[in-house]
Design a protein around this motif. Structure first.
Motif, mmCIF file in Angstrom:
data_model
loop_
_atom_site.group_PDB
_atom_site.id
_atom_site.type_symbol
_atom_site.label_atom_id
_atom_site.label_comp_id
_atom_site.label_asym_id
_atom_site.label_seq_id
_atom_site.Cartn_x
_atom_site.Cartn_y
_atom_site.Cartn_z
ATOM 1 N N ASP A 1 0.933 -1.354 -0.120
ATOM 2 C CA ASP A 1 -0.095 0.036 -0.153
ATOM 3 C C ASP A 1 0.924 1.164 0.052
ATOM 4 O OD1 ASP A 1 -2.237 1.630 -0.077
ATOM 5 O OD2 ASP A 1 -2.481 1.466 2.164
ATOM 6 N N PRO A 2 1.525 1.449 -1.258
ATOM 7 C CA PRO A 2 2.557 2.586 -1.136
ATOM 8 C C PRO A 2 1.706 3.800 -1.465
ATOM 9 C CG PRO A 2 2.448 1.400 -3.167
ATOM 10 C CD PRO A 2 1.548 0.780 -2.376
ATOM 11 N N ASP A 3 2.552 5.035 -0.939
ATOM 12 C CA ASP A 3 2.003 6.370 -0.912
ATOM 13 C C ASP A 3 1.593 6.700 -2.451
ATOM 14 O OD1 ASP A 3 2.495 6.820 1.665
ATOM 15 O OD2 ASP A 3 4.386 7.476 1.414
ATOM 16 N N GLU A 4 0.304 7.538 -2.625
ATOM 17 C CA GLU A 4 0.034 7.816 -3.972
ATOM 18 C C GLU A 4 1.119 8.835 -4.572
ATOM 19 O OE1 GLU A 4 -2.420 6.998 -5.683
ATOM 20 O OE2 GLU A 4 -3.257 5.571 -4.455
ATOM 21 N N ALA A 5 1.902 9.658 -3.794
ATOM 22 C CA ALA A 5 2.699 10.271 -4.331
ATOM 23 C C ALA A 5 3.809 9.927 -5.025
ATOM 24 C CB ALA A 5 3.556 11.360 -3.115
ATOM 25 N N LEU A 6 4.349 8.636 -4.413
ATOM 26 C CA LEU A 6 5.204 7.848 -4.854
ATOM 27 C C LEU A 6 4.806 7.326 -6.203
ATOM 28 C CD1 LEU A 6 7.909 6.218 -5.192
ATOM 29 C CD2 LEU A 6 7.189 4.519 -3.493
ATOM 30 N N LEU A 7 3.482 6.680 -6.417
ATOM 31 C CA LEU A 7 3.193 6.072 -7.532
ATOM 32 C C LEU A 7 3.036 7.182 -8.600
ATOM 33 C CD1 LEU A 7 -0.040 3.862 -5.873
ATOM 34 C CD2 LEU A 7 2.548 3.053 -6.710
ATOM 35 N N ASP A 8 2.633 8.222 -8.302
ATOM 36 C CA ASP A 8 2.307 9.448 -9.177
ATOM 37 C C ASP A 8 3.630 9.641 -9.941
ATOM 38 O OD1 ASP A 8 -0.433 9.468 -8.860
ATOM 39 O OD2 ASP A 8 -0.349 11.430 -7.321
ATOM 40 N N TYR A 9 4.813 9.924 -9.063
ATOM 41 C CA TYR A 9 5.981 9.960 -9.307
ATOM 42 C C TYR A 9 6.509 9.121 -10.419
ATOM 43 C CZ TYR A 9 11.017 10.505 -9.481
ATOM 44 O OH TYR A 9 12.467 10.783 -9.823
ATOM 45 N N LEU A 10 6.256 7.774 -10.039
ATOM 46 C CA LEU A 10 6.602 6.776 -11.106
ATOM 47 C C LEU A 10 6.285 6.838 -12.410
ATOM 48 C CD1 LEU A 10 6.611 3.535 -8.581
ATOM 49 C CD2 LEU A 10 8.819 4.824 -9.294
ATOM 50 N N VAL A 11 4.819 7.143 -12.324
ATOM 51 C CA VAL A 11 4.208 7.461 -13.801
ATOM 52 C C VAL A 11 4.649 8.556 -14.458
ATOM 53 C CG1 VAL A 11 1.825 7.777 -14.811
ATOM 54 C CG2 VAL A 11 2.119 6.276 -12.811
ATOM 55 N N ALA A 12 5.041 9.825 -13.860
ATOM 56 C CA ALA A 12 5.491 10.900 -14.446
ATOM 57 C C ALA A 12 6.850 10.772 -14.962
ATOM 58 C CB ALA A 12 5.445 12.056 -13.307
ATOM 59 N N ALA A 13 7.641 9.956 -14.019
ATOM 60 C CA ALA A 13 8.972 9.682 -14.460
ATOM 61 C C ALA A 13 8.988 9.041 -15.770
ATOM 62 C CB ALA A 13 9.751 9.225 -13.389
ATOM 63 N N HIS A 14 8.227 7.943 -15.641
ATOM 64 C CA HIS A 14 8.196 6.950 -16.680
ATOM 65 C C HIS A 14 7.758 7.822 -18.010
ATOM 66 C CE1 HIS A 14 6.018 3.858 -19.346
ATOM 67 N NE2 HIS A 14 7.408 3.067 -19.214
ATOM 68 N N SER A 15 6.804 8.638 -17.912
ATOM 69 C CA SER A 15 6.066 9.372 -19.376
ATOM 70 C C SER A 15 7.144 10.147 -19.889
ATOM 71 C CB SER A 15 5.149 10.296 -18.689
ATOM 72 O OG SER A 15 5.382 11.173 -17.729
ATOM 73 N N LYS A 16 8.214 10.681 -19.040
ATOM 74 C CA LYS A 16 9.444 11.369 -19.506
ATOM 75 C C LYS A 16 10.689 10.674 -20.003
ATOM 76 C CE LYS A 16 10.121 14.017 -15.897
ATOM 77 N NZ LYS A 16 10.434 15.233 -14.909
ATOM 78 N N GLY A 17 10.401 9.166 -20.050
ATOM 79 C CA GLY A 17 11.301 8.628 -20.595
ATOM 80 C C GLY A 17 12.454 7.870 -19.517
ATOM 81 N N THR A 18 12.208 7.864 -18.335
ATOM 82 C CA THR A 18 12.998 7.165 -17.154
ATOM 83 C C THR A 18 12.709 5.815 -17.383
ATOM 84 O OG1 THR A 18 12.944 9.143 -15.940
ATOM 85 C CG2 THR A 18 13.290 7.045 -14.816
ATOM 86 N N VAL A 19 13.771 4.897 -17.156
ATOM 87 C CA VAL A 19 13.396 3.271 -16.962
ATOM 88 C C VAL A 19 13.021 3.098 -15.655
ATOM 89 C CG1 VAL A 19 14.769 1.421 -17.201
ATOM 90 C CG2 VAL A 19 15.232 3.172 -19.037
ATOM 91 N N ILE A 20 12.111 2.330 -15.547
ATOM 92 C CA ILE A 20 11.789 2.045 -14.306
ATOM 93 C C ILE A 20 12.089 0.565 -13.792
ATOM 94 C CG2 ILE A 20 9.788 1.962 -12.354
ATOM 95 C CD1 ILE A 20 10.273 4.652 -13.431
ATOM 96 N N CYS A 21 12.702 0.402 -12.543
ATOM 97 C CA CYS A 21 13.146 -1.171 -12.389
ATOM 98 C C CYS A 21 12.674 -1.561 -10.818
ATOM 99 C CB CYS A 21 14.759 -1.014 -12.145
ATOM 100 S SG CYS A 21 15.584 -0.476 -13.627
ATOM 101 N N SER A 22 12.317 -2.759 -10.807
ATOM 102 C CA SER A 22 11.971 -3.214 -9.520
ATOM 103 C C SER A 22 12.810 -4.634 -9.135
ATOM 104 C CB SER A 22 10.689 -3.509 -9.572
ATOM 105 O OG SER A 22 10.195 -4.727 -10.281
ATOM 106 N N VAL A 23 12.948 -4.672 -8.039
ATOM 107 C CA VAL A 23 13.387 -5.964 -7.650
ATOM 108 C C VAL A 23 12.513 -6.689 -6.364
ATOM 109 C CG1 VAL A 23 15.694 -7.060 -6.386
ATOM 110 C CG2 VAL A 23 15.863 -4.835 -7.724
ATOM 111 N N CYS A 24 12.525 -7.861 -6.382
ATOM 112 C CA CYS A 24 11.689 -8.769 -5.624
ATOM 113 C C CYS A 24 10.365 -8.030 -5.454
ATOM 114 C CB CYS A 24 12.415 -8.784 -4.320
ATOM 115 S SG CYS A 24 11.936 -10.166 -3.176
ATOM 116 N N ALA A 25 10.041 -7.875 -4.144
ATOM 117 C CA ALA A 25 8.621 -7.172 -3.903
ATOM 118 C C ALA A 25 8.331 -5.661 -4.354
ATOM 119 C CB ALA A 25 8.731 -7.202 -2.418
ATOM 120 N N GLY A 26 9.495 -5.126 -4.747
ATOM 121 C CA GLY A 26 9.663 -3.787 -5.575
ATOM 122 C C GLY A 26 8.482 -3.721 -6.677
ATOM 123 N N ALA A 27 8.324 -5.228 -7.263
ATOM 124 C CA ALA A 27 7.218 -5.357 -8.322
ATOM 125 C C ALA A 27 5.786 -4.821 -7.739
ATOM 126 C CB ALA A 27 7.264 -6.846 -8.708
#
Length: 317
Positions: free
Chosen positions: A81-107
């Protein structure tokens, strides 16, 4: 000396409960990679961002990052149940071309952002069912250590942050420098499968008592011949109805389930005894050792002998 052609900023998100050895290990790993690569290669600039500092999208977007990494989870349930601010940041970063990575439960965090919809990703093999329940829209391949989908990269187990780092070094430097770093660290950079490390643990908590009864029967009689009609009769079902119920409850066909139980027992014997492959084959219900080897390779990704060599140094009888 030649001028450095590019710098790659890697932002590691230190969310509540994140595995600290991974958070800071990735930072040190990438800095060490800089020392092992040629001057012409890209240079990594790893930074750690605390989730407690994430007060809004605008603040996070001031960081010009090329890669964002969600590390493994150690404790707590923030990753569910992560913060909405973090989720919004991931979406915004990805939309600008940032590569998003996760490890294990980070998925789980990455899935909550919606960026994994329709993709095939990996996570820790023990988290497969939980992730599938929370996010049925995501395809999961727990056989892989790393799945590189260009703009999204996912890694499996707790320590697969090293595999992720190697993958990033290969992408932004080259494979030769990855191998050189691996030799320096005395870490294997060859391809691996998560299958080598998995254990099959039956799930009886699906709510179907009849299927659970069959599962327990298989667990006790795995070494004897099993056929679908007899299993269906055991719970007073037709063959077709039984198969439908079994697949719904376990996610596997009865045949594949029996294979997984037998191969798990075989792994335990190969790891903990000196019995020959032929003896193990017979003990888990395979009279034809060649058939046993084929099923073992299909499930584990290694031959029985190679599996034993990896996990058991005892010479068989």
């Amino acid at each position: 000396m030649a001028k450095v052609t590019n710098t790659i900023t890697v932002e590691i998100i230190n969310y509540p409960g994140a595995l600290q050895s991974a958070v800071h290990g990735m930072q040190e790993f990438l800095l060490l990679a800089n020392k092992q690569t040629t001057p012409e290669s890209s240079r990594f600039v790893p930074i750690v961002s605390e989730v407690s500092e994430v007060s809004g999208v605008a603040q996070l977007n001031t960081i010009d990052t090329d890669i964002v990494v969600l590390p493994p989870n150690l404790e707590g349930e923030y990753f569910l149940d992560p913060d909405e601010a973090l989720l919004d940041y991931l979406v915004a970063a990805h939309s600008k071309g940032t590569v998003i990575c996760s490890v294990c439960a980070g998925a789980f965090i990455l899935a909550r952002s919606g960026l994994l919809r329709g993709r095939t990703i990996t996570t820790h093999w023990q988290l497969e069912q939980q992730l599938a329940q929370h996010h049925p829209e995501v395809k999961i391949d727990i056989h892989k250590i790393v799945i590189d989908d260009v703009d999204i990269v996912t890694a499996g187990g707790l320590m697969s942050w090293m595999d992720l780092c190697f993958a990033l070094i290969t992408r932004y430097a080259n494979a030769k420098e990855t191998r050189q770093l691996g030799k320096y660290l005395v870490v294997d950079t060859g391809e691996r499968d998560q299958r080598y490390y998995q254990s099959f643990t039956p799930n009886y908590s699906h709510g179907d008592d009849k299927v659970a009864l069959v599962q327990r029967h298989i667990q006790t009689h795995f070494h004897t011949p099993q056929d679908i009609d007899s299993l269906a009769t055991l719970v007073c079902m037709t063959r077709r109805t039984f198969i439908r119920h079994f697949v719904k409850a376990t996610g596997l066909t009865p045949i594949h389930y029996i294979q997984r139980v037998r191969i798990q027992k075989a792994c335990e014997l190969l790891e903990g005894s000196t019995k020959s492959v032929e003896q193990v084959s017979f003990l888990v219900g395979y009279e034809d050792v060649n058939s046993f080897r084929k099923v073992f390779v299909k499930v584990i990704g290694l031959t029985p002998s190679a599996f034993r060599s990896r996990w058991n140094s005892v010479v068989p009888d």
